[in-house]
Enzyme design. Structure first.
Site, PDB file in Angstrom:
ATOM      1  N   LYS A  78       0.843  -1.202   0.000  1.00  0.00           N
ATOM      2  CA  LYS A  78       0.000   0.000   0.000  1.00  0.00           C
ATOM      3  C   LYS A  78       0.874   1.246   0.000  1.00  0.00           C
ATOM      4  CE  LYS A  78      -3.954   1.919   2.599  1.00  0.00           C
ATOM      5  NZ  LYS A  78      -4.831   1.729   3.780  1.00  0.00           N
ATOM      6  N   SER A 153      -9.797   1.701   2.968  1.00  0.00           N
ATOM      7  CA  SER A 153      -8.929   2.460   2.098  1.00  0.00           C
ATOM      8  C   SER A 153      -7.888   1.621   1.350  1.00  0.00           C
ATOM      9  CB  SER A 153      -8.189   3.535   2.902  1.00  0.00           C
ATOM     10  OG  SER A 153      -7.320   2.953   3.836  1.00  0.00           O
ATOM     11  N   SER A 177      -9.909  -0.587   7.143  1.00  0.00           N
ATOM     12  CA  SER A 177      -9.311  -0.403   5.817  1.00  0.00           C
ATOM     13  C   SER A 177      -8.576  -1.601   5.229  1.00  0.00           C
ATOM     14  CB  SER A 177      -8.353   0.785   5.841  1.00  0.00           C
ATOM     15  OG  SER A 177      -9.069   1.982   5.786  1.00  0.00           O
TER      16      SER A 177
END
Lengths: 484, 95
Positions: A78, A153, A177
């Site tokens: 990420k 997210s 997330s």
């Protein structure tokens, strides 16, 4: 052979037997990316050249007998996890050109194991959002239905794993997330206990809630990655001084007689009927494997979202004060320092980030601190106590991961409150600092995946993985793939 | 709780954010709605409840005061939008 479709466990076995080389795996993964990335758009940066160099290092490790399970495994990271010299943008225009001068602890540990970095994945800007629509660069699409969001997210990481654009990925979870996008994309996502995994090199959103964790194609892969990224780190003063254990030893252990708590507050009116059905099926299935369901109550559940949005935004408003156009990232010139700050931040941050900074600033400002921030911290104590009481009676808590399957792109973007409510089942876990996993537990009539959340006691990742593995190995869901 | 346009402007200034009239109105509406929702917390009796700012017991973490390798000045400056060989450069602060 379609190597990109395989799991960490399967590829590690093949490398060990000398059947394939890391170089062949990475070639196949990039070929897959070339085929589907145009549709999914899971990545912000692809690290092709770096990946081939890392594959070479991995091969050397294999030949010299210095390999581990993760050697030669392509993993996506990420874009809020710092990778030295490689752009780490948090999907924000304010960090569009930031290349960290240091490596995060989690990726350092992966590097020691000679993993291959595939690229940096898309996300909601600064991890603020539940759909990856808040990325400052582009949206990511759900591999199961390209008209729908992948969740957020960590939507890029979950979509990349689901679309076989990598073998596994790292995400971060502040209010759901990792778990919510894992649920939307039909993959496994584990949020570890607060303090289990070092946050050194994770760009801070809400420091008392953030945790890094794995997003994988199966439970065993999550266990393997936890073995590597978990454990005490002197560089993170909130890292728990608890040694690592081999989580894979718990896979396949009997789950007979384990008590699973079903919180009545999580089966609310307005919840998607098909989600409710699949979760009830999953509970029945666990019962057939010998688990004992127990109805429990987490009475403060309805206050979790409100509590979270005060605490997380307050911490964020403080953490994001560092983006001032001086030390890194975007600068927009002004006639004086104040104007430079104002212009830089207004141009660099997206609307959701601004909204949260302002909400947090308001909650912390003179005259409102007691009414909002302190009140939220007190309710947080009550939420934490709810779990402590429940765990006196049960070993695990089982809930839906999200109240609905993946929603349509654009459906909630103009209504922040509705978007916040999609985290209703995941947020309490962060407030209480507990570990939780989302695993696939079936599909709705439209073919969208649904996730089952298993919450454990503090530092009982081993137990969650054990239960999740038993469920997974006796159901077909994790083997289903989207058609792209 | 409904917040006023003036409050939104004040918060924006504290946050070092510049908003135009349109944005101010949108944020006023959205922040008011979120704050109204957050009012829910007032239903909860929190008398004598300790606040939890961190879930794990936080203690001071001490270490020996030893000189260790760190990133170089050059590396620390490299990401800055404007710098000299030794310093970050910003607009003039003192008249």
């Amino acid at each position: 052979m379609e190597l990109h479709k395989l799991t960490v466990v399967e590829l590690a076995r093949m490398i060990h037997r000398g059947e394939i080389r890391p170089h062949e795996i990475i070639i196949d993964v990039f070929k897959r990316i070339q085929e589907v990335e145009g549709k999914v758009k899971a990545f912000i940066t692809l690290t092709v050249e770096k990946a081939y160099n890392m594959a070479k290092d991995a091969e050397n490790a294999v030949f010299s007998g210095k390999k581990s399970i993760l050697t030669g495994i392509p993993i996506a990271v990420k874009d809020n996890i710092c990778t030295k010299g490689i752009p780490t943008t948090c999907a924000s225009k304010i960090l569009y050109n930031f290349a960290p001068p240091y490596e995060s602890t989690v990726t350092s540990r992966l590097m020691e194991n000679k993993y291959i970095l595939v690229g940096k994945t898309n996300m909601d800007e600064f991890a603020m959002g539940s759909s990856t629509e808040n990325s400052g660069f582009h949206i990511t699409r759900n591999p199961w239905d390209l008209e729908r969001v992948p969740g957020g997210s960590s939507g890029g990481s979950a979509a990349a794993v689901s679309a076989d654009e990598c073998i596994a990925a790292l995400g971060s979870d502040t209010g759901g997330s990792i778990r919510q996008p894992a649920s939307f994309c039909g993959v496994v996502g584990l949020k570890p206990t607060y303090g289990r995994v070092s946050r050194f090199g994770l760009v801070a959103f809400a420091s008392s809630l953030d945790q890094i964790g794995p997003i994988t194609k199966c439970v065993a892969d999550a266990a393997l990655i936890m073995n590597v990224i978990g454990g005490y780190d002197p560089m993170d003063s909130t890292s728990a001084p608890i040694g690592v254990i081999d989580f894979t030893e718990y896979l396949g252990k009997d789950i007979k007689g384990l008590k699973i708590g079903i919180p009545k507050e999580y089966f609310i009116e307005g919840m998607d009927k098909e989600v409710e059905e699949r979760i009830n099926d999953a509970i029945k299935h666990l019962e057939s494997l010998g688990c004992i369901p127990v109805e429990i109550s987490l009475p403060h559940t309805e206050y979790a979202v409100a509590t979270y949005y005060i605490i997380a935004t307050s911490e964020a408003s403080s953490n994001l004060a560092r983006y001032d156009g001086v030390k890194y990232g975007l600068r927009v010139s002004g006639k004086d320092l104040l104007e430079m700050y104002m212009k830089t931040r207004s141009k660099g941050f997206g609307t959701e980030v601004k909204r949260r900074i302002m909400l947090g600033t308001y909650s912390l400002s003179a005259g409102y601190y007691e009414a909002y921030y302190k009140k939220a911290l007190q309710v947080r104590t009550l939420i934490k106590r709810d779990f402590e009481r429940a765990f006196e009676k049960v070993d695990f808590i089982v809930t839906p991961t999200a109240p609905t399957p993946a929603f349509k792109i654009g459906e909630k973007i103009d209504d922040p409150l509705q978007m916040y409510l999609s985290d209703i089942f995941t947020i309490s876990v962060n407030l209480a600092g507990l570990p939780a996993i989302s695993i696939p537990c079936g599909f709705n009539m439209k073919g969208l995946p649904i996730g089952l959340q298993i919450i454990g006691k503090p530092f009982d990742e081993a137990g969650i993985l054990q239960l999740a593995y038993a469920y997974e190995q006796s159901t077909p869901w994790h083997k289903m793939k989207p058609t792209l | 709780m409904k917040i006023t346009k003036e409050q939104v402007k004040h918060i924006a200034l504290l946050s070092r954010l510049e908003l135009d009239e349109g944005e101010t109105e949108i944020y006023q509406e959205q922040l008011s709605r979120i704050l109204e929702y957050v009012e829910k917390l007032n239903e909860v009796d929190t008398k004598d409840i300790e606040p939890t700012s961190h879930v794990i017991e936080l203690n001071n973490v001490f270490r020996e005061d030893e000189v260790k390798a760190s990133i170089s000045r050059d590396e620390a400056l490299r990401n800055a939008p404007d710098y000299t060989d030794k310093f970050f450069r910003v607009p003039k602060i003192i008249e």
